[in-house]
Design a protein around this motif. Structure first.
Motif, short mmCIF file in Angstrom:
data_model
loop_
_atom_site.label_atom_id
_atom_site.label_comp_id
_atom_site.label_asym_id
_atom_site.label_seq_id
_atom_site.Cartn_x
_atom_site.Cartn_y
_atom_site.Cartn_z
N GLN A 62 0.84 -1.19 0.00
CA GLN A 62 0.00 0.00 0.00
C GLN A 62 0.88 1.25 0.00
OE1 GLN A 62 -2.70 0.16 3.24
NE2 GLN A 62 -3.86 1.88 2.44
N HIS A 64 0.64 5.24 0.36
CA HIS A 64 -0.21 6.38 0.70
C HIS A 64 0.14 7.58 -0.17
CE1 HIS A 64 -2.23 4.59 4.12
NE2 HIS A 64 -1.06 4.17 4.60
N ARG A 65 -0.88 8.31 -0.54
CA ARG A 65 -0.71 9.50 -1.38
C ARG A 65 0.06 10.56 -0.59
NH1 ARG A 65 -3.47 10.83 -6.00
NH2 ARG A 65 -3.75 13.04 -6.48
N SER A 79 -3.50 11.85 3.80
CA SER A 79 -4.14 10.54 3.67
C SER A 79 -4.28 9.91 5.05
CB SER A 79 -3.31 9.62 2.77
OG SER A 79 -3.32 10.07 1.44
N PRO A 81 -5.80 6.42 7.36
CA PRO A 81 -6.11 5.00 7.16
C PRO A 81 -7.61 4.72 7.30
CG PRO A 81 -5.14 5.36 9.32
CD PRO A 81 -5.04 6.66 8.60
N SER A 157 -6.95 0.35 3.55
CA SER A 157 -6.88 1.31 2.45
C SER A 157 -6.64 2.69 3.06
CB SER A 157 -8.17 1.29 1.64
OG SER A 157 -8.10 2.17 0.54
N SER A 158 -6.77 3.73 2.27
CA SER A 158 -6.61 5.10 2.76
C SER A 158 -7.58 6.01 2.03
CB SER A 158 -5.18 5.59 2.57
OG SER A 158 -4.87 5.69 1.19
N ARG A 160 -8.56 10.45 1.44
CA ARG A 160 -8.04 11.80 1.52
C ARG A 160 -8.86 12.61 2.52
NH1 ARG A 160 -2.96 12.79 0.38
NH2 ARG A 160 -2.57 14.47 -1.11
N ASP A 179 -8.79 7.30 -5.13
CA ASP A 179 -7.63 8.12 -4.80
C ASP A 179 -6.96 8.73 -6.03
OD1 ASP A 179 -6.90 9.01 -2.34
OD2 ASP A 179 -5.20 7.65 -2.09
#
Length: 588
Positions: A62, A64-65, A79, A81, A157-158, A160, A179
């Motif tokens: 995974q 993250h942005r 971002s 969780p 996942s994540s 915004r 995302d």
């Protein structure tokens, strides 16, 4: 009676049975050996591939942005969780997961979905994967775990999150549920923010546990952060004042742009109406536009200082020239240009302060047509600012061979062209920056760029001093004054074009520079279609300029001007005594 002797006979081997057994045993061993040879030699690759298909998996780490932060590091987009809730309908049916309806009702409540839709999603036992809900919070995920419904699973996942909400929505933008950036910085720098996840090949057991790490399929790249030029403190002030003004005047929309004169960085860019990117229900289409770069308007009188500056640079007039505006109107062919009243013979500073259409028209017509238009193009009208934000409009400045004198005259006071608020801010930065045009940046810069000299420094300085008269007694924007700072600016009140001419609605504006002695900020305020008795730029837009610029100068620790600004209550007085006091206070 005699006894008969007994004869002992030896057992006789049945040969055919022995042979049969031996043959069967040999056949069995031959069959086993053949099968083994078949599996080990002929079918080995096929069986190995089948085994790999059952146990080998490619897992994606995974990623993250990246974050979006303002020039001081304040988070504007991060971002957080979350969990994805999904189901395997086959397992649900095999393990009788539909028996306890109370658990499904509890699941429906936490997911905020009708229980009937959840049951419908898992009713097909042949399906192996179905989303129930994307992006649930960790607390919701823990509750779902405790329900222990067979066939219901969670996946990390994540999502915004935007801490500043609607204040920076048009600049920062937003992402969709996958995302992916869909507006603003999120869209323009989507690849930079996203990075690339690492892909690894592993072997998993039947229960899904990783038992062997085989190889790295693709090495990923870390996501990157984006540092933008916006100062969140100034952005918040600008949004608050703009929203207050548009609501008070019942305006359709509004925009404010605050530009750093020396670097071309955008310190604030706000619009109303706005939206909260954390609440997708508020994201109506008309709220999503960044009006500061997408919406164009006829700038009206805010163009006059730029036209006058062009006339001084390339025309026959000088800074101290006098222009006769009598009798208050000017005929060009079959058309007539009017002033609100006859100003008589006045200097250029008075033309700017009193916003004389006749005076500015005569100045503009003193310049060769090609040179006049070239000067406007050089200041950025009719072209994109290349601000790296999506859906920017280039505005409208016609390119054609023939221009009538009347068309050039109306162009000099802001009709017959269309600009965006950001384009107007860029043009005013030429006045504030000694005639240099800097590139516009939405990203924080390490050093000031090399600007292009489009107007002579002396004329730019002279125009800056003339524009101060707009905020003095007799000018059109007394409400633009700022305590402790000298400011220059120009009001604009333009009728909106409709089919066949102009209607009754207005776009009002104020373009200002502060402080005059060492310009630091250009602030543009646009209010679209204000309602009520007050619809002039000096009444509607100028107060917003004053409040926003005051807060910005204080936050930037800009030193007060060397001269004292006249208080508003003194400025309203009209007696000769008070006017003479004001004149002395403004002397250098």
């Amino acid at each position: 009676m005699s006894k008969q002797a007994k004869v002992n006979k030896k057992p006789k081997v049945i040969t055919w049975r022995l042979y049969l057994v031996v043959v069967v045993i040999i056949a069995v061993f031959v069959a086993i050996a053949s099968r083994a040879a078949f599996l080990q030699v002929i079918e080995s690759e096929n069986l190995k591939n089948q085994g790999d298909r059952r146990s080998e998996r490619t897992i994606v780490s995974q990623s993250h942005r990246g974050n979006i932060v303002d020039r001081h590091g304040t988070a504007l987009a991060v971002s957080v969780p979350v969990q994805i809730v999904w189901s395997d309908p086959k397992i649900v049916h095999e393990k009788n997961g539909l028996v306890d309806k109370r658990r499904w009702q509890a699941l429906a409540d936490v997911l905020d979905r009708p229980v009937e839709k959840l049951l419908s999603a898992v009713k097909n036992p042949n399906r192996r994967f179905v989303y129930l809900k994307r992006q649930v919070s960790p607390a919701q995920a823990d509750y779902i775990k405790q329900l222990k419904i067979p066939g219901i699973f969670l996946k990390p996942s994540s999502r915004r999150y935007y801490p500043t909400g609607e204040i920076t929505a048009h600049v920062v933008g937003y992402t969709n549920i996958d995302d992916e950036g869909k507006n603003g910085i999120e869209r323009s720098f989507d690849e930079w923010l996203t990075g690339e996840p690492t892909k690894r090949k592993v072997r998993k057991s039947r229960d899904g546990m990783v038992v062997e790490r085989l190889s790295t399929v693709e090495e990923g790249e870390h996501a990157n952060d984006v540092v933008i030029s916006i100062d969140q403190r100034i952005q918040a002030i600008a949004y608050k004042e703009l929203k207050t003004a548009t609501e008070y005047h019942r305006a359709t929309s509004g925009s404010v742009v605050v530009l750093d004169v020396k670097t071309g960085e955008i310190l604030a860019m706000v619009n109303t109406p706005s939206y909260n990117p954390n609440n997708r229900r508020t994201m109506n289409a008309y709220k999503l536009r960044n009006r500061a770069i997408t919406d164009t308007f006829e700038p009206g009188s805010t163009i006059k200082p730029l036209a006058a500056m062009t006339a001084l640079d390339f025309g026959e007039y000088k800074v101290d020239s006098m222009i006769n505006t009598s009798p208050g109107w000017y005929r060009l062919g079959a058309n007539r240009i009017r002033d609100p009243r006859n100003l008589g013979k006045v200097d250029i500073a008075t033309i700017i302060a009193k916003s004389s259409n006749v005076g500015i028209s005569k100045l503009a017509l003193s310049v060769p047509k090609e040179q006049f238009l070239t000067s406007f193009y050089a200041m950025g009208f009719g072209s994109h600012t290349n601000v790296t934000l999506p859906v920017e409009s280039p505005g409208v400045l016609r390119e054609r061979r023939r221009w009538s004198d009347f068309e050039l005259a109306t162009l000099s006071f802001g009709y017959g062209m269309a600009v965006t608020p950001l384009q107007l801010a860029r043009a005013y930065s030429v006045i504030a920056n000694d005639g240099k045009l800097n590139p516009i940046s939405i990203l924080k810069l390490d050093k000031a760029p090399q600007g292009e000299q489009v107007v002579s420094p002396e004329i730019a300085q002279a125009m800056l001093q003339m524009m101060e008269g707009v905020t003095k007694a007799g000018g059109t924007a007394l409400k633009a004054r700022i305590g402790g700072y000298r400011v220059a600016g120009k009001t604009g009140t333009a009728r909106k074009a409709v089919a066949g001419g102009y209607g009754d609605d207005y776009v009002v504006s104020f373009a200002g520079i502060a402080p005059i002695d060492n310009p630091r900020l250009v602030t543009i305020v646009i209010i679209n279609e204000p309602k009520g008795d007050k619809y002039y730029g000096g009444d509607v837009a100028a107060p917003v300029f004053a409040k926003v610029t005051t807060g910005a100068l204080q936050l930037l620790n800009v030193a007060p001007s060397k001269t004292v600004t006249v208080p508003m209550k003194l400025a309203r007085l009209s007696s000769p005594e008070h006017r003479s006091i004001e004149g002395r206070l403004y002397e250098q």
